[in-house]
Design a protein around this motif. Structure first.
Motif, PDB file in Angstrom:
ATOM      1  N   THR A 168      -8.778 -19.376  -5.925  1.00 33.96           N
ATOM      2  CA  THR A 168      -8.387 -19.789  -4.565  1.00 33.96           C
ATOM      3  C   THR A 168      -9.325 -20.870  -4.046  1.00 33.96           C
ATOM      4  OG1 THR A 168      -9.732 -18.186  -3.327  1.00 33.96           O
ATOM      5  CG2 THR A 168      -7.554 -17.460  -4.021  1.00 33.96           C
ATOM      6  N   ARG A 216      -2.728  -2.831  -0.785  1.00 36.53           N
ATOM      7  CA  ARG A 216      -3.371  -3.908  -1.548  1.00 36.53           C
ATOM      8  C   ARG A 216      -4.878  -3.698  -1.595  1.00 36.53           C
ATOM      9  NH1 ARG A 216       0.135  -7.672   1.827  1.00 36.53           N
ATOM     10  NH2 ARG A 216      -1.787  -8.397   2.794  1.00 36.53           N
ATOM     11  N   VAL A 229      -1.093  -9.989  -8.608  1.00 40.38           N
ATOM     12  CA  VAL A 229      -2.447  -9.444  -8.416  1.00 40.38           C
ATOM     13  C   VAL A 229      -2.458  -7.930  -8.653  1.00 40.38           C
ATOM     14  CG1 VAL A 229      -4.304  -9.088  -6.752  1.00 40.38           C
ATOM     15  CG2 VAL A 229      -3.070 -11.264  -6.795  1.00 40.38           C
ATOM     16  N   VAL A 287      -9.305 -12.642  -2.261  1.00 42.74           N
ATOM     17  CA  VAL A 287      -7.941 -12.352  -2.706  1.00 42.74           C
ATOM     18  C   VAL A 287      -7.153 -11.666  -1.585  1.00 42.74           C
ATOM     19  CG1 VAL A 287      -6.522 -11.225  -4.467  1.00 42.74           C
ATOM     20  CG2 VAL A 287      -8.724 -12.226  -5.108  1.00 42.74           C
ATOM     21  N   ASP A 288      -7.827 -10.821  -0.806  1.00 40.72           N
ATOM     22  CA  ASP A 288      -7.147 -10.191   0.339  1.00 40.72           C
ATOM     23  C   ASP A 288      -6.598 -11.260   1.277  1.00 40.72           C
ATOM     24  OD1 ASP A 288      -6.365  -8.249   2.333  1.00 40.72           O
ATOM     25  OD2 ASP A 288      -8.167  -8.800   3.451  1.00 40.72           O
ATOM     26  N   ALA A 302       3.289 -19.355  -0.260  1.00 38.00           N
ATOM     27  CA  ALA A 302       2.610 -18.621  -1.328  1.00 38.00           C
ATOM     28  C   ALA A 302       2.998 -19.234  -2.656  1.00 38.00           C
ATOM     29  CB  ALA A 302       2.993 -17.148  -1.275  1.00 38.00           C
ATOM     30  N   GLN A 312      -1.922 -15.490  -4.520  1.00 39.85           N
ATOM     31  CA  GLN A 312      -1.112 -15.207  -3.327  1.00 39.85           C
ATOM     32  C   GLN A 312       0.097 -14.334  -3.652  1.00 39.85           C
ATOM     33  OE1 GLN A 312      -0.585 -19.388  -2.524  1.00 39.85           O
ATOM     34  NE2 GLN A 312      -1.822 -19.267  -0.658  1.00 39.85           N
ATOM     35  N   SER A 313       0.232 -13.967  -4.918  1.00 38.09           N
ATOM     36  CA  SER A 313       1.383 -13.162  -5.329  1.00 38.09           C
ATOM     37  C   SER A 313       0.995 -11.697  -5.465  1.00 38.09           C
ATOM     38  CB  SER A 313       1.921 -13.675  -6.669  1.00 38.09           C
ATOM     39  OG  SER A 313       2.716 -12.671  -7.278  1.00 38.09           O
ATOM     40  N   PRO A 314       1.489 -10.844  -4.561  1.00 37.08           N
ATOM     41  CA  PRO A 314       1.105  -9.431  -4.630  1.00 37.08           C
ATOM     42  C   PRO A 314       1.467  -8.796  -5.969  1.00 37.08           C
ATOM     43  CG  PRO A 314       2.260  -9.881  -2.580  1.00 37.08           C
ATOM     44  CD  PRO A 314       2.366 -11.117  -3.412  1.00 37.08           C
ATOM     45  N   LEU A 358      -3.630 -13.067  -0.244  1.00 30.66           N
ATOM     46  CA  LEU A 358      -2.411 -12.247  -0.250  1.00 30.66           C
ATOM     47  C   LEU A 358      -1.770 -12.149   1.134  1.00 30.66           C
ATOM     48  CD1 LEU A 358      -3.504  -9.336  -2.615  1.00 30.66           C
ATOM     49  CD2 LEU A 358      -1.775 -11.079  -3.080  1.00 30.66           C
ATOM     50  N   ARG A 359      -2.511 -12.558   2.151  1.00 27.33           N
ATOM     51  CA  ARG A 359      -1.947 -12.494   3.505  1.00 27.33           C
ATOM     52  C   ARG A 359      -1.133 -13.743   3.833  1.00 27.33           C
ATOM     53  NH1 ARG A 359      -6.355 -11.206   7.762  1.00 27.33           N
ATOM     54  NH2 ARG A 359      -4.497 -10.796   9.005  1.00 27.33           N
ATOM     55  N   ARG A 415      -0.837  -4.182   3.409  1.00 29.53           N
ATOM     56  CA  ARG A 415      -2.236  -4.576   3.192  1.00 29.53           C
ATOM     57  C   ARG A 415      -3.103  -3.383   2.818  1.00 29.53           C
ATOM     58  NH1 ARG A 415      -6.290  -7.366   7.436  1.00 29.53           N
ATOM     59  NH2 ARG A 415      -7.921  -7.979   5.942  1.00 29.53           N
TER      60      ARG A 415
END
Lengths: 359, 133
Positions: free
Chosen positions: A213, A194, A315, A292-293, A305, A310-312, A296-297, A191
């Motif tokens: 989202t 990210r 993104v 977005v944070d 996901a 949701q895809s690191p 991504l979690r 994180r």
């Protein structure tokens, strides 16, 4: 793949001379100073500063002037410049709870401790063009109103929810975070990585992903727990001194996005948070980043996901506009050899196609 | 240090003219400091962005003065380092605290207070049908 070419110096020189003249515009008009850009186009300056990943308003203003107002080009200039400077070290994490508040709002609690102060905001303006600003030699606007009291300390909203156990805490630790300016981006990206990538990421890209989202690409039910904007102090601990010194203030925008969370076998149902922090005054980006944070979690919170946000990989590989523009714009560089081989191939294929159909 | 870091070079320069001579040990030099935030404001740290900073170390009569300040003002960093060295001299310290640090601290506190009063003037009370908590 593009190939190196030789020649063209004269044409390039003339193109850049024309660029310089176009940048200046009509010389009958006064030239714009970088100080004017810094003061009067301050949100453009803040955006360039954030995406250029180098907090220096004067440099960002210069980059904007040089780039003729192109914010991506200006961010590129700033990124290039920062590579020429030595790194003195890492600052201590800024304490946003102790921020000198210019703005602080919450859409979850009407009467939260410390209250809500609007600060210098576009919110509640009518978005009508103000033609009075077209006139030259306008009198300075009257000074902003001042209350007798000072806005006091404002505890973080997330702390209020956390007291009741309604908010999943962010684990407090002093673990050394990864740094994408030193190590290339690698996955799985934790994180901290990210957040760093998004803090320097393109505002437009993050805004669109954050919006996606909300529209159903990702399972978001967000509330703005809190937005705050103001000055935080920056402290460093030079090794030669052995104690922390205060080296000045910096303006930041912060957003705490509160999201639903159903709970798991281990964790009770509670709210979870997405976090956005951006240098300068830029709450749109802070809000988008927090959405977005949180998206991504998803894996960490046991959610499926399925959406781009949701895809690191999706993104983080695409949020950097300097990288994006580098790869997109490289297409205009000479690809003559590549294309030559493509030409030969398609000519051969077409010849066979026609030959097969010949009567 | 906090006061000197927030002062303008113009405000420091007049107070440095009569200080003992100094030699530069390092800088003034411009570089970058990586700023950090915390996840959620109170969690684990992450790297936020770099910021320009200027540092300078001087020797003044055997006392080492150091300054690191945000921004790219090399003169300011050197003046701040000179004052940092001078402030360690018990003979100079009281006068400098009174003549330089106290007025600058008051000015900076007033600037912060003015912003806080402006923020307070934008305090909003929304009225809704909902009562909660």
């Amino acid at each position: 793949m593009y190939v190196s070419v030789k020649g063209g110096e004269t044409a390039i020189g003339h193109a850049h001379a024309w660029l310089a003249e176009a940048r200046r515009g009509d010389t009958a008009l006064a030239e714009l100073s970088t100080a004017q850009i810094e003061q009067q186009l301050s949100l453009a300056v803040d955006r360039v500063m954030a995406e250029g990943a180098c907090a220096d308003r004067g440099l960002a203003a210069l980059a904007l002037k040089q780039a003729r107002g192109d914010s991506t080009e200006a961010a590129f200039l700033l990124r290039a410049y920062r590579t020429t400077l030595p790194r003195f070290g890492y600052a201590l994490p800024v304490d946003t709870a102790a921020m000198a508040i210019h703005r602080r709002i919450s859409s979850t609690y009407k009467d939260l401790p410390g209250g809500q102060v609007l600060g210098p905001t576009f919110d509640y303006t009518h978005r009508l063009l103000d033609f009075a600003l077209e006139a030259e030699g306008l009198a300075a606007p009257p000074p902003a109103a001042e209350a007798k009291e000072e806005a006091g300390r404002m505890p973080a909203v997330t702390a209020i929810l956390a007291q009741e156990g309604l908010m999943a805490p962010d684990l407090a630790s002093d673990a050394e975070p990864p740094d994408i300016t030193r190590e290339p981006l690698a996955f799985p990206a934790d994180r901290a990585l990210r957040l760093q990538a998004m803090a320097r990421g393109d505002e437009g890209f993050l805004l669109s992903l954050g919006y996606s989202t909300q529209r159903g690409y990702g399972n978001a039910h967000p509330f703005v727990g809190e937005i705050r904007m103001g000055e935080v102090r920056v402290e460093i601990e030079p090794p030669e001194l052995g104690f922390a010194i205060d080296i000045g203030d910096i303006m930041v925008s912060e957003c705490q996005m509160v999201n639903q969370f159903a709970g798991t076998a281990e964790a009770p149902p509670q709210f979870t948070r997405g976090y956005g922090l951006v240098v300068g005054q830029n709450e749109r980006k802070a809000m988008a980043m927090s959405l977005v944070d949180r998206a991504l979690r998803a894996p960490e919170l046991g959610e499926a996901a399925t959406a781009p946000a949701q895809s690191p990989e999706f993104v983080l590989y695409h949020c950097d506009n300097v990288e994006s523009t580098g790869f997109v714009e490289h297409l205009k560089l000479p690809h003559y050899v590549d294309f030559q081989s493509e030409l030969e191939k398609i000519r051969a294929i077409r010849a066979r196609w026609f030959a097969e159909r010949a009567p | 240090m906090a006061v000197l870091a927030r002062a303008a070079a113009d405000a420091l320069r007049p107070h440095c003219a009569r200080l003992p001579p100094h030699t530069r040990l390092r800088g003034p030099e411009i570089g970058l400091v990586m700023l950090r935030g915390r996840m959620g404001g109170d969690g684990a740290p992450f790297n936020l962005t770099e910021a320009t900073a200027t540092r300078c170390t001087v020797d003044m009569a055997g006392r080492m003065g150091h300054a690191t300040v945000l921004g790219r003002d090399m003169e300011k960093a050197e003046l701040a380092a000179m004052l940092d060295a001078a402030l360690q001299d018990p003979a100079l310290r009281p006068a400098l605290l009174a003549a330089v640090i106290a007025p600058l601290a008051a000015e900076q506190a007033e600037r912060r207070a003015r912003d806080a009063r402006r923020a307070e003037a934008t305090r909003v009370q929304f009225f809704t049908m909902a009562t909660m908590r």
